[in-house]
Design a protein around this motif. Structure first.
Motif, PDB file in Angstrom:
ATOM      1  N   GLU A 217       0.803  -1.218   0.000  1.00  0.00           N
ATOM      2  CA  GLU A 217       0.000   0.000   0.000  1.00  0.00           C
ATOM      3  C   GLU A 217       0.837   1.269   0.000  1.00  0.00           C
ATOM      4  N   GLY A 218       2.033   1.228   0.607  1.00  0.00           N
ATOM      5  CA  GLY A 218       2.860   2.421   0.646  1.00  0.00           C
ATOM      6  C   GLY A 218       4.054   2.360  -0.278  1.00  0.00           C
ATOM      7  N   ALA A 219       4.059   1.450  -1.246  1.00  0.00           N
ATOM      8  CA  ALA A 219       5.207   1.261  -2.127  1.00  0.00           C
ATOM      9  C   ALA A 219       5.372   2.439  -3.070  1.00  0.00           C
ATOM     10  N   ILE A 220       6.596   2.619  -3.544  1.00  0.00           N
ATOM     11  CA  ILE A 220       6.928   3.756  -4.394  1.00  0.00           C
ATOM     12  C   ILE A 220       6.232   3.674  -5.751  1.00  0.00           C
ATOM     13  N   ASP A 221       5.974   2.461  -6.225  1.00  0.00           N
ATOM     14  CA  ASP A 221       5.403   2.289  -7.568  1.00  0.00           C
ATOM     15  C   ASP A 221       3.883   2.181  -7.550  1.00  0.00           C
ATOM     16  N   THR A 222       3.244   2.539  -6.452  1.00  0.00           N
ATOM     17  CA  THR A 222       1.793   2.516  -6.378  1.00  0.00           C
ATOM     18  C   THR A 222       1.242   3.936  -6.431  1.00  0.00           C
ATOM     19  N   THR A 223       0.023   4.051  -6.878  1.00  0.00           N
ATOM     20  CA  THR A 223      -0.636   5.357  -6.952  1.00  0.00           C
ATOM     21  C   THR A 223      -1.471   5.574  -5.708  1.00  0.00           C
ATOM     22  N   PRO A 224      -1.270   6.664  -4.995  1.00  0.00           N
ATOM     23  CA  PRO A 224      -2.082   6.896  -3.789  1.00  0.00           C
ATOM     24  C   PRO A 224      -3.541   7.090  -4.152  1.00  0.00           C
ATOM     25  N   LYS A 225      -4.405   6.751  -3.210  1.00  0.00           N
ATOM     26  CA  LYS A 225      -5.830   6.913  -3.456  1.00  0.00           C
ATOM     27  C   LYS A 225      -6.355   8.128  -2.700  1.00  0.00           C
ATOM     28  N   ALA A 226      -7.414   8.687  -3.245  1.00  0.00           N
ATOM     29  CA  ALA A 226      -7.999   9.891  -2.648  1.00  0.00           C
ATOM     30  C   ALA A 226      -8.666   9.548  -1.309  1.00  0.00           C
ATOM     31  N   PRO A 227      -8.614  10.487  -0.367  1.00  0.00           N
ATOM     32  CA  PRO A 227      -7.903  11.765  -0.445  1.00  0.00           C
ATOM     33  C   PRO A 227      -6.402  11.580  -0.252  1.00  0.00           C
ATOM     34  N   ILE A 228      -5.617  12.218  -1.120  1.00  0.00           N
ATOM     35  CA  ILE A 228      -4.164  12.145  -1.005  1.00  0.00           C
ATOM     36  C   ILE A 228      -3.717  13.080   0.114  1.00  0.00           C
ATOM     37  N   LEU A 229      -2.866  12.572   0.988  1.00  0.00           N
ATOM     38  CA  LEU A 229      -2.413  13.325   2.156  1.00  0.00           C
ATOM     39  C   LEU A 229      -0.956  13.741   1.976  1.00  0.00           C
ATOM     40  N   HIS A 244      -1.426   4.412  12.556  1.00  0.00           N
ATOM     41  CA  HIS A 244      -2.576   4.280  11.657  1.00  0.00           C
ATOM     42  C   HIS A 244      -2.122   3.778  10.283  1.00  0.00           C
ATOM     43  N   PRO A 245      -1.721   2.528  10.171  1.00  0.00           N
ATOM     44  CA  PRO A 245      -1.226   2.023   8.884  1.00  0.00           C
ATOM     45  C   PRO A 245      -2.258   2.043   7.765  1.00  0.00           C
ATOM     46  N   TYR A 246      -3.541   2.136   8.103  1.00  0.00           N
ATOM     47  CA  TYR A 246      -4.555   2.211   7.050  1.00  0.00           C
ATOM     48  C   TYR A 246      -4.475   3.527   6.281  1.00  0.00           C
ATOM     49  N   ILE A 247      -3.643   4.464   6.800  1.00  0.00           N
ATOM     50  CA  ILE A 247      -3.462   5.746   6.115  1.00  0.00           C
ATOM     51  C   ILE A 247      -2.458   5.610   4.963  1.00  0.00           C
ATOM     52  N   LEU A 248      -1.592   4.591   4.993  1.00  0.00           N
ATOM     53  CA  LEU A 248      -0.507   4.486   4.012  1.00  0.00           C
ATOM     54  C   LEU A 248      -0.983   4.572   2.561  1.00  0.00           C
ATOM     55  N   PRO A 249      -2.088   3.945   2.173  1.00  0.00           N
ATOM     56  CA  PRO A 249      -2.515   4.075   0.769  1.00  0.00           C
ATOM     57  C   PRO A 249      -2.837   5.503   0.359  1.00  0.00           C
ATOM     58  N   HIS A 250      -3.086   6.382   1.331  1.00  0.00           N
ATOM     59  CA  HIS A 250      -3.453   7.768   1.015  1.00  0.00           C
ATOM     60  C   HIS A 250      -2.257   8.705   0.959  1.00  0.00           C
ATOM     61  N   LEU A 251      -1.105   8.288   1.466  1.00  0.00           N
ATOM     62  CA  LEU A 251       0.035   9.198   1.548  1.00  0.00           C
ATOM     63  C   LEU A 251       0.614   9.490   0.173  1.00  0.00           C
ATOM     64  N   SER A 252       0.916  10.763  -0.060  1.00  0.00           N
ATOM     65  CA  SER A 252       1.608  11.156  -1.286  1.00  0.00           C
ATOM     66  C   SER A 252       2.982  10.500  -1.315  1.00  0.00           C
ATOM     67  N   ARG A 253       3.384   9.988  -2.464  1.00  0.00           N
ATOM     68  CA  ARG A 253       4.685   9.317  -2.579  1.00  0.00           C
ATOM     69  C   ARG A 253       5.817  10.326  -2.835  1.00  0.00           C
ATOM     70  N   LEU A 254       5.483  11.577  -2.951  1.00  0.00           N
ATOM     71  CA  LEU A 254       6.451  12.601  -3.324  1.00  0.00           C
ATOM     72  C   LEU A 254       7.401  12.919  -2.167  1.00  0.00           C
ATOM     73  N   LYS A 255       8.667  13.066  -2.472  1.00  0.00           N
ATOM     74  CA  LYS A 255       9.643  13.457  -1.464  1.00  0.00           C
ATOM     75  C   LYS A 255       9.432  14.918  -1.074  1.00  0.00           C
ATOM     76  N   SER A 256       9.874  15.263   0.117  1.00  0.00           N
ATOM     77  CA  SER A 256       9.814  16.651   0.573  1.00  0.00           C
ATOM     78  C   SER A 256      10.920  17.455  -0.113  1.00  0.00           C
ATOM     79  N   PRO A 257      10.848  18.792  -0.085  1.00  0.00           N
ATOM     80  CA  PRO A 257      11.938  19.598  -0.662  1.00  0.00           C
ATOM     81  C   PRO A 257      13.290  19.286  -0.048  1.00  0.00           C
ATOM     82  N   GLN A 258      13.342  19.025   1.262  1.00  0.00           N
ATOM     83  CA  GLN A 258      14.619  18.667   1.888  1.00  0.00           C
ATOM     84  C   GLN A 258      15.170  17.380   1.295  1.00  0.00           C
ATOM     85  N   ALA A 259      14.325  16.369   1.208  1.00  0.00           N
ATOM     86  CA  ALA A 259      14.777  15.080   0.684  1.00  0.00           C
ATOM     87  C   ALA A 259      15.138  15.172  -0.792  1.00  0.00           C
ATOM     88  N   LEU A 260      14.335  15.915  -1.561  1.00  0.00           N
ATOM     89  CA  LEU A 260      14.592  16.033  -2.993  1.00  0.00           C
ATOM     90  C   LEU A 260      15.882  16.805  -3.251  1.00  0.00           C
TER      91      LEU A 260
END
Length: 623
Positions: A217-229, A244-260
């Motif tokens: 659900e939280g893998a890099i190659d998956t598309t998050p589902k709405a609502p995207i957090l 709350h691991p049930y939130i993982l499918p909703h998390l944006s996969r995008l890195k933060s500006p610091q990480a990027l």
């Protein structure tokens, strides 16, 4: 450990922590004793036995343990502080500027052969490092409010401290300083464009037909589902992964500006200069301590993007150290530098070493600065508002509707056109509001009663269910752990510290006759408004073009789509160029993954007797 971390900073505690698992795991393995097993141990022998070494707890260990759920300000860190910055600068000499200037595009063979570099440093047996720093606009705004300067001037003072002749390089054992100081606003532009594309792809009909495999659900190659957090707040991410691991499918996969920024710095410099990522040291100056936690994530290392990396190689973090606005003042004081006296002008352009790629150099070091977002976009990067503006640009004649929620940190947004709602989104700041959000997103459990309906759970009151459905109607939710946003981060200068800092820096006289009363919540709120004013008051340079394009060029189409003064076409070309020069797929550069963090901490472990008894009962036997 950072000297400014203390129990007094814990103002957003979630729940009591239980025993930490790390001291148990780090106990020394008992060695086989060849002595007589029946020999009586004397008091002298017992006293002479060496006690076990003290347990060492790092940020990475805390990420692997769900025993504690607080903000990262509760973590006692030993490796990410201003002391670590000075220690590293004193241990490793900087890579010589002459080598960088003349061999930036030649690679390792020509660069090392022509300049006589040994282990990356002329004439030194110690391996040198290339020091690079990135600075957030929120940290600049905090210092600007303290010293009554503009946000731009505060940024120049930080650059003078890190790279200027009167800064850190003027002292220390090696005379090392930072070769580049990067504004994270430029990398945030890439994040904003990628965030808008992520939402568009997630809402497409094709994405709704694809279901992730169980456990991914939280893998890099998956598309998050709405609502995207939003995923840019590491305190929120840590909380979601652990509780709350049930939130993982909703998390944006995008890195933060610091990480990027860390990924770009290390991948490009490693490729262009032919040096390993371990010789590139990235310091980030951020508004909160949670960013230290983000830098320690195992997903944000060279293993994610280095093509030649294998499991036996050491993982090099994309961000080596994070310090806050308060800690940057400790950094200057530790070297005897008066921060207030540092020049407020930018570094001399003649002394600047070009980044080893013309396109990326123009991107990272623009000829003019772009101002921060306006107040309606918030002080946390403007992810939500940029997405709304992107949809508004795609639907001419539409408008953005804003409705305040139960408090100032809960706001609902809609892009509407006539009577049609094109997209709905919301902002949830502060852990109290976040807890309300995640409760609404919790999946309903099937009823266990005979004849009960599947997928229906008993919840107190119909209003709660209706509220949950309302949250699920959002396409995107901007989530930040700090009330008021990132300018209110735990690492910012607090109102009760302002007078002390100004007196120490010599810009304010002490008043011993009438000591000021201890500031309260009202004073802190007023101080935060001053920091916000500094953040939002930064203006564009006069030589910036009206369309926001800072580097005029005919390379891109004339009809490119520009949203909030950001050229989407130009940004995509730059990210594709980054991928080309490093040979790494854009997905591995821009995105990351999240995992469910589990632990047996605090749980009663089953004894061998209980386990055997359970097996016997299962087999139909007994005692």
């Amino acid at each position: 450990m950072s000297a400014i971390l203390s129990a007094d900073d814990l103002n957003d505690f979630i729940s009591p922590g239980v025993a930490c698992i790390k001291p148990i795991e780090t106990l020394p393995v008992q060695q086989a004793d060849n002595s007589n097993a029946y020999e009586v141990t004397t008091e002298e022998k017992a006293a002479a036995a060496e006690p076990p070494p003290p347990a060492s707890i790092s940020l990475t260990d805390c990420l692997a343990c769900s025993g504690c759920v607080t903000s990262a300000e509760a973590v006692l860190v030993s490796l990410q502080s201003h002391t670590e910055v000075l220690t590293t600068l004193d241990t490793y000499p900087s890579l010589r500027a002459s080598w960088l200037a003349h061999n930036g595009t030649n690679g390792v063979a020509n660069g090392y052969a022509s300049s006589g570099v040994i282990n990356g440093v002329n004439g030194h047996g110690t391996e040198g490092k290339l020091f690079v720093a990135s600075v957030s606009p929120q940290a600049r705004a905090s210092l600007a409010a303290v010293f009554n300067v503009s946000e731009v001037e505060a940024g120049n003072m930080i650059s003078q401290l890190l790279s200027g002749p009167s800064g850190l390089k003027s002292g220390g054992l090696q005379g090392s300083g930072f070769t580049w100081v990067i504004d994270t606003n430029v990398m945030r532009e890439a994040c904003l464009v990628a965030a808008a594309d992520e939402v568009t792809n997630a809402l497409s009909p094709a994405a709704s037909k694809v279901s992730p495999k169980p456990g991914s659900e939280g893998a890099i190659d998956t598309t998050p589902k709405a609502p995207i957090l939003t995923s840019a707040c590491p305190g929120w991410i840590c909380y979601a992964e652990k509780t709350h691991p049930y939130i993982l499918p909703h998390l944006s996969r995008l890195k933060s500006p610091q990480a990027l920024t860390g990924t770009l710095i290390k991948s490009v410099l490693s490729e262009r200069y032919g040096i390993p990522p371990s010789q590139i040291w990235h310091l980030a100056i951020m508004p909160c301590f949670d960013k230290k936690l983000e830098a320690s994530r195992g997903e944000l290392t060279s293993a994610a993007w280095l093509s030649s990396h294998d499991s036996s190689q050491e993982k090099i973090r994309d961000t080596d150290c994070v310090i806050t606005a308060r800690e940057i003042l400790h950094l200057a004081a530790a070297r005897g530098i008066n921060f207030a006296s540092l020049p407020r002008s930018p570094l001399s352009s003649s002394d600047r070493i070009p980044f080893p790629d013309p396109k990326l150099d123009a991107f990272l070091f623009p000829s003019s600065r772009r101002k921060n977002q306006n107040a309606v976009a918030g002080s946390s990067g403007g992810y939500l508002y940029h997405i709304l503006q992107t949809y508004q640009a795609r639907n001419p004649g539409s408008s953005i509707s804003v409705v305040r929620g139960r408090n100032a940190d809960v706001v609902e947004y809609s892009v509407v056109q006539g009577s049609e709602t094109i997209i709905k989104a919301a902002r949830f700041y502060g852990f109290r509001n976040i807890q309300n959000l995640v409760r609404r997103l919790k999946p309903a459990k099937a009823s266990r009663l005979p004849g009960g309906k599947t997928g229906i759970s008993r919840r107190p009151g119909a209003a709660s269910a209706a509220a949950g459905e309302g949250v699920k109607d959002y396409a995107y939710v901007e989530v930040m752990a700090c009330p008021g946003g990132c300018t209110n981060g735990g690492g910012q200068v607090k109102v009760q510290e302002v007078d002390q800092v100004r007196i120490y820096e010599g810009i304010q006289e002490p008043n011993d006759d009438a000591p000021a009363p201890k500031p309260g919540p009202k004073e802190q709120k007023e101080w935060l408004s001053r920091v916000d004013e500094a953040y939002f008051s930064a203006t564009d340079s006069e030589d910036e073009n009206m369309d926001g394009e800072r580097h005029p060029t005919n390379e891109y189409p004339a009809d490119e789509d520009i949203v909030d003064c950001i050229s989407r076409s130009r940004m995509k070309h730059l990210m594709a160029h980054w991928s080309d020069i490093t040979g790494v797929q854009e997905q591995r550069l821009l995105y990351t993954s999240y995992i469910k963090v589990e632990s047996d901490v605090g749980k009663k472990k089953q004894s061998d007797m209980e386990r055997v008894a359970g097996l016997a009962v299962t087999a139909g036997g007994g005692w």
